[in-house]
Scaffold this active site. Structure first.
Site, mmCIF file in Angstrom:
data_model
loop_
_atom_site.group_PDB
_atom_site.id
_atom_site.type_symbol
_atom_site.label_atom_id
_atom_site.label_comp_id
_atom_site.label_asym_id
_atom_site.label_seq_id
_atom_site.Cartn_x
_atom_site.Cartn_y
_atom_site.Cartn_z
ATOM 1 N N ASP A 192 35.248 39.775 42.331
ATOM 2 C CA ASP A 192 34.138 40.672 42.061
ATOM 3 C C ASP A 192 32.855 39.841 42.000
ATOM 4 O OD1 ASP A 192 32.943 43.182 41.315
ATOM 5 O OD2 ASP A 192 32.815 42.413 39.277
ATOM 6 N N ASP A 222 36.302 41.806 36.138
ATOM 7 C CA ASP A 222 36.128 42.073 34.711
ATOM 8 C C ASP A 222 36.004 43.557 34.395
ATOM 9 O OD1 ASP A 222 33.690 42.491 35.875
ATOM 10 O OD2 ASP A 222 32.573 41.098 34.595
ATOM 11 N N ASP A 258 37.899 47.158 38.580
ATOM 12 C CA ASP A 258 38.698 46.090 39.183
ATOM 13 C C ASP A 258 40.186 46.228 38.860
ATOM 14 O OD1 ASP A 258 36.437 44.751 40.191
ATOM 15 O OD2 ASP A 258 36.080 43.818 38.258
#
Length: 896
Positions: free
Chosen positions: A326, A613, A617
């Site tokens: 990410d 996080d 995700d």
């Protein structure tokens, strides 16, 4: 679809008066009906179920079978030892899994956030778990949203939703907006607020429409409950090895009986021999040793800020060749930062760091206007408010124009709040009896309402040529994925009405800002790429922004290597999977896209890691081969879905973890090959003795002693061998690669044959020294004599000690498959040296302490015999080192 309903209709459906809120009695009733407002987790496994799960292994099944047989033939000592090994292995596994779970629980344990609700006509602060559908929630800056909410009031409300959408810039909210498209994405639902997001600016009120598992986060959490547990490469290798050894043990027993029938031997005697061979074929300590090595690896990982939830995940890291990461908060700092300023004819780069900078006269006016036209605060390294405004205030700190100083010197007396139509915000400040308007916002809007521009401290007319120049700089900043903000001012002798503030302004300049990369990430990405690992960026942010960050970090080279979620939707699954390896950046993606990306990479045989996080995700963390969650900024849902948690939220830690994982796998491989070499030596010594019609040189008890005590110590020491400093210069290991690849199998066979033949040689020598030549067929009356029994005990002692000592010395050569023990450092692994010394001492204890010697059927040997034992035992080590030497010669480049 609450976002498509007017506020009055939503309130009516939820049966609540916004001015009074729910009554306490009604809230209690709804709490009983809907349950606490918290996400449900999977039920914890009991200690018994954890214990039983440790027994689901082919090697364990074979060991249990051997224990049953030994009990049946009344060899109780052997049975007890085998069962102790099985129980020890299971207990170690249970303890380690429990420790890992407790570490995760401690990491996730946080104070329950509070929520402001209106009940019984009063505003009260309650635990968020007590929030129910229909509650009226009061929102202000700094508060987490406790549930999914339909806004009924909003004033300059902005909510940071990166945990849910992946976008680093807060979303503006407006309760009056109505959305009719049922497919409106979460990031565009401007009249809604969602659980676990954060209010960064403004205020608002809303009515709770969903709690707990019914929220958007809850829907994602449900995906995580699907069982998708796949075997890791290590588990697959050990499972295959266990099956092979199990079938081998069965085959050996059948072979023994066939030979017994051909040779017309005593069947009961051969049954005992078959048990000895089965014990020799199975490395009893293997499962326990692998568990111990992994547990020690987990402990080392925790010291580099990585908490591993499941033991095999440590090894999986060593196979990773794709890291899907990410962007926001993982690769970047998750805070906007000003990196460029522009006043007329003066473009300046703002260097990273905290050093104090000196502004020019025009820059001073630029910074002063930006800071005075901001509501954010920044003190002691922490800011509150809109991230864009925090960035402006931080810029002021860098130029020694602090917010407190400027606000005290130029008191605000009026303002015109930002709105999405004007894309502007203005404040009116008093300055020594006069007044100045400061307006910031979109530069194209500012240019339309401005007539002059500041140049070298003087106000000059704003010509079309100057406008084009400013717009060109703006475009260049935008192309570099910078967010551009302009500022202007207007002086007045008297207080200006809000309607007149934004007219005939003087342009000061613009700034370009971005969410910058973490400082240490670039080096980590280069190290990963050098190790044959491909980093992939997956983000909900805009394509240009993502590609700019990716270029800076070295993830991508051009925009052609990027793809948006909308473009993914236009491709068939087959086409997407076929082209997946071309892309390095995926932007504006949804949680479903992330899972699709991970699956596409896995379809090509890659071992995929996903770091992240946010709640968005979590599904991809679940479906990746190994999911890595952030411990500080990571949501509980993300942590629950992951295999590993980074306690420092540092991308570099995953690269260190991969290096650790590679070394752990190599160490496990060393231990496995060492144990199999030793066991092969035992099998050969017994099998050849049967084929030669010799007496069996080793009893089952002696084999168990060597397998469980003598072998286990060096095997564990090899499992904690210091890491190879060159391991990250190699490509990731092929997950389909066998333990026996790269010549390991051949060396295991060579080592095993040497150990076995030397054991038989020692046995022959012991019998021959007492006058018995076992190559000749000894008569039955001879084998029943006391002299023969004395010779047999002596010969078995020699075989017993040579077998143990040769295995101990051979462990030194197992530290590296291609480097000499002198090159890697003979004494570098002090635990291995200690295990060899302890192993030799234990052998001396067994043969010299009377009651132990009687139990094992051995007796003490002379110093001369010990010299012979050492000489025999050094042969396998020497041969293996010579093989390494000659192989290295063939690999050396020849001179031109």
């Amino acid at each position: 679809m609450w976002f498509s309903k007017p506020t009055k209709e939503a309130l009516k459906e939820l049966n609540v008066d916004p001015s009074q809120g729910l009554s306490s009695a009604e809230a209690k009733s709804r709490l009983e009906k809907y349950g606490p407002n918290k996400l449900k987790g999977k039920p914890k496994k009991s200690l018994l179920s954890l214990f039983m799960s440790q027994l689901k292994d082919m090697l364990i099944y074979v060991l249990l079978g051997a224990a049953v047989i030994t009990i049946f033939i009344k060899e109780y000592a052997d049975a007890i030892i085998i069962l102790l090994v099985v129980i020890l292995n299971a207990v170690i596994g249970v303890i380690q899994e429990s420790k890992a779970e407790k570490a995760v629980e401690a990491l996730q344990k946080m104070t329950t956030p509070k929520s402001l609700v209106r009940r019984d006509g009063e505003v009260k602060e309650i635990n968020s778990e007590e929030v129910v559908p229909g509650d009226i929630i009061i929102l202000d800056a700094g508060r987490f949203i406790p549930a999914d909410i339909r806004l009924i009031e909003s004033a300059n409300l902005q909510i940071e939703e990166s945990a849910l959408t992946g976008e680093s810039v807060p979303s503006s909210k407006d309760s009056l907006i109505l959305l009719e498209d049922p497919k409106t994405p979460i990031g565009d639902k401007a009249n809604m607020a969602f659980m676990s997001t954060l209010v960064t600016y403004g205020r608002g009120e809303g009515v709770v429409t969903a709690t707990a598992m019914d929220t958007e986060i809850g829907k994602i959490a449900k995906i995580l409950d699907e069982d998708n547990d796949e075997l890791t490469p290590l588990q697959r290798r050990l499972e295959e090895l266990g099956k092979t050894l199990g079938y081998l043990a069965i085959g050996i027993c059948v072979l023994i009986f066939v030979i017994a029938l051909i040779q017309k031997r005593d069947l009961f005697e051969m049954f005992l021999t078959a048990i000895s061979l089965a014990v020799a074929a199975i490395p009893e300590g293997l499962a326990a040793i692998v568990a111990i090595v992994l547990a020690l690896g987990v402990t080392r990982m925790s010291k580099i800020n990585a908490i591993v939830k499941k033991l095999p995940a440590v090894e999986t890291l060593g196979s990773v060749n794709i890291i899907c990461s990410d962007k926001t908060g993982t690769l970047t700092q998750n805070k906007m930062t000003v990196v460029k300023t522009y006043t007329l004819n003066n473009l300046r780069d703002i260097p990273a760091g905290k050093d104090t900078l000196t502004p020019s006269s025009d820059e001073k006016e630029l910074i002063r206007s930006f800071v005075l036209c901001s509501d954010a605060t920044y003190e002691n390294g922490a800011g509150t408010g809109d991230p864009t405004e925090i960035a402006l205030v931080v810029m002021g700190e860098r130029f020694n124009l602090t917010r407190n100083f400027l606000n005290n010197a130029h008191k605000r007396v009026g303002e015109k709040p930002f709105d999405s139509d004007r894309k502007l915000m203005s404040t009116l400040n008093e300055e020594n009896g006069t007044y100045r308007v400061h307006t910031k916002g979109a530069i194209d809007n500012l240019l339309r309402i401005s007539t002059t521009i500041l140049q070298d401290g003087k106000v000059v007319p704003l010509t079309d040529e100057i406008r084009k120049r400013i717009l060109k700089v703006t475009e260049e900043m935008s192309d570099s994925a910078l967010r551009v903000l302009g500022v202007a001012y207007k002086d007045s002798e008297s207080v200006i009405d809000a309607k007149e503030m934004e007219k005939e302004l003087t342009i000061v300049g613009i700034v370009g800002m971005i969410d910058p990369p973490r400082l240490e990430v670039k080096d980590s990405i280069q190290e990963a790429k050098a190790a044959g690992i491909t980093p992939i960026m997956i983000t909900g942010d805009h394509k240009n922004t993502a590609v700019a960050i990716a270029k800076e970090l070295g993830i991508a080279d051009s925009i052609s290597q990027s793809l948006t979620g909308a473009e993914i939707d236009e491709m068939s699954d087959e086409e997407f999977s076929e082209k997946i390896n071309h892309y390095r950046v995926f932007a504006r993606v949804s949680p479903e896209h992330k899972v699709k990306i991970v699956r596409a990479f896995k379809a090509h045989g890659n071992i995929v890691s996903m770091t992240g996080d946010g709640v968005n995700d979590a599904p991809s963390l679940k479906y990746a081969d190994i999911g890595v969650a952030m411990g500080i900024t990571g949501t509980d849902v993300a942590k629950g879905a992951s295999d590993m948690i980074l306690t420092d939220d540092n991308f570099s830690t995953i690269v260190n973890a991969i290096e650790e994982g590679r070394n752990i796998y190599n160490n496990i491989k060393k231990s496995v090959i060492f144990l199999l070499s030793c066991n092969l030596g035992e099998v050969i010594s017994i099998l050849f003795s049967i084929l030669f019609f010799w007496p069996v040189p080793l009893a089952a008890t002696q084999l168990l002693w060597i397998n469980l005590i003598t072998d286990s110590l060096p095997a564990i020491a090899l499992g904690i061998d210091p890491g190879d400093k060159d391991v990250m210069k190699l490509k990731p290991r092929d997950p389909k690669q066998s333990f026996f690849a790269e010549g390991s199998g051949a060396r295991a066979v060579i080592g095993g044959f040497l150990i076995g033949l030397l054991t038989l040689t020692a046995f022959f020598f012991g019998m021959y020294e007492h006058g018995f030549n076992i190559f000749t067929n000894l008569a039955k009356e001879v084998t029943k004599s006391s002299d023969y029994n004395t010779a047999l005990i002596y010969a078995r002692t020699m075989a017993f000690v040579v077998l143990a000592a040769s295995q101990l010395f051979y462990s030194l050569s197992m530290r590296s498959h291609d480097k000499s023990i002198f090159k890697i450092g003979l004494f570098k692994n002090k635990f291995l040296i200690a295990s060899i010394i302890i192993g030799l001492l234990l052998q001396e204890v067994v043969i010299s302490v009377p009651f132990l010697a009687d139990a094992f059927g051995v007796h003490n040997i002379s110093l001369k015999d010990w010299g012979l034992v050492i000489l025999f035992s050094l042969v396998p080590l020497t041969v293996n080192e010579l093989i390494k030497f000659f192989v290295s010669l063939t690999k050396r480049p020849t001179a031109a």
